[in-house]
Design an enzyme around this catalytic site. Structure first.
Site, PDB file in Angstrom:
ATOM      1  N   ALA A  96      46.531  42.594  31.072  1.00 23.04           N
ATOM      2  CA  ALA A  96      47.145  43.916  31.336  1.00 23.04           C
ATOM      3  C   ALA A  96      47.672  43.799  32.666  1.00 23.04           C
ATOM      4  CB  ALA A  96      46.545  44.958  30.789  1.00 23.04           C
ATOM      5  N   LYS A  97      48.615  44.573  32.992  1.00 26.32           N
ATOM      6  CA  LYS A  97      49.342  44.573  34.354  1.00 26.32           C
ATOM      7  C   LYS A  97      48.338  45.306  35.313  1.00 26.32           C
ATOM      8  CE  LYS A  97      53.744  44.221  34.823  1.00 26.32           C
ATOM      9  NZ  LYS A  97      54.918  44.351  35.226  1.00 26.32           N
TER      10      LYS A  97
END
Ligand code: GLU
Length: 294
Positions: A255-256
């Site tokens: 995920a970012k």
């Protein structure tokens, strides 16, 4: 062809349904490839749906970025992508039907009030709504609706009683008994957004004739709610394929916030899209999120 002669077998339809709240990253690419290949390997259709119902988080530039990134990966979709922001009247009609059946109620609570509630029980996704607004009388409800911002919540106990026992099919888990009650009175229309993910996604998957929902296992619990909404709204139930989530070398979900680069970053770094797509198809995560080499 996979279904050459039997016209009674519906062709496979899958979709990729990202929210344009940021650039796509490797986890999205993995999920899009899963949904795309599932359909294409069976001679089916693959659709793109832009889930832009959250006005606070949607960014127009990310809508174009999604199309750009999928095309870069070599994933083509059928038909023009639909945008949820253009379909608000359709969702409002579905909500109206639930209102008419007495299965939803307006909720005036703020997040802070819910979090502060000592009696808030817990479900799989955290604190459950304690039901504060469920018991408001008709007059109090009408008076508050006239002057206060409100969302709409499902009256889960009534909805489950009306729908009766439900199951759905998951490719890995097999027949799953729907247990939406564990999630409490979930929000179907938010105060700050016209509709919730649960209602919009359920209505759209049916409207687009999606036969097989291929998405990450992080949405497995949501499927319990979607199955209930299908029953209440008289919609078809697709088959579900919840794929594992791509993890980084540290075992953490990509995920970012964990520093996974966006596909745009990888493109700018000179990544060859064919090699990246091939690695993801083999379930290989690019080491250190760097450029995948042959
Ligand atoms: N829009 C959702 C997301 O980006 C996915 C919806 C779905 O696949 O059901 O997380």
């Amino acid at each position: 062809m996979i279904f050459p002669s039997d016209s009674t077998i519906a062709p496979i339809v899958t979709r990729f349904a990202p929210s344009p709240t940021g650039r796509l990253h490797l986890g999205h690419a993995f999920s899009a490839i899963q949904a795309h290949d599932f359909s294409r390997h069976r001679g089916g259709r693959f659709l793109l749906r832009i889930e832009d119902i959250d006005p606070g988080r949607t960014r127009e530039e990310h809508v174009a970025g999604i199309a750009e990134d999928l095309a870069w990966l070599g994933l083509g979709w059928d038909s023009d992508p639909i945008r949820q922001s253009a379909r608000l009247p359709v969702y409002a009609a579905a909500l109206d039907r639930l209102k008419a059946d007495g299965l939803v109620y307006p909720c005036f609570c703020t997040r802070a009030e819910i979090a502060a509630s000592a009696s808030a029980p817990h479900g799989p996704a955290g604190a459950l709504y304690p039901g504060t607004c469920r018991g408001l009388g008709a007059a109090a409800r009408a008076a508050r609706m006239a002057g206060e911002a409100h969302g709409w919540r499902i009256d889960m106990a009534r909805a489950v009683a009306m729908a009766g026992p439900l199951t759905w099919h998951d490719q890995s888990a097999g027949t799953v008994v729907a247990m939406p009650a564990a999630q409490g009175d979930v929000v179907l229309a938010r105060k700050d957004a016209p509709i919730s993910y649960h209602l919009a996604v359920t209505v759209d998957d049916a409207a687009q004739g999606v036969t097989d929902i291929v998405r990450g296992v992080d949405l497995f619990e949501a499927t319990h709610v979607h199955r209930l909404l299908q029953a209440l709204l008289g919609l078809a139930t697709p088959r579900y394929h919840h794929h594992p989530l791509l993890t980084g070398a540290d075992g953490q979900r990509l995920a970012k916030r964990h520093g996974a680069p966006s596909l745009a970053d990888m493109r700018a770094a000179g990544q060859a899209p064919g090699l990246l797509a091939a690695a993801l198809r083999e379930g290989r995560t690019p080491v250190g999120f760097g450029v995948v080499q042959a």
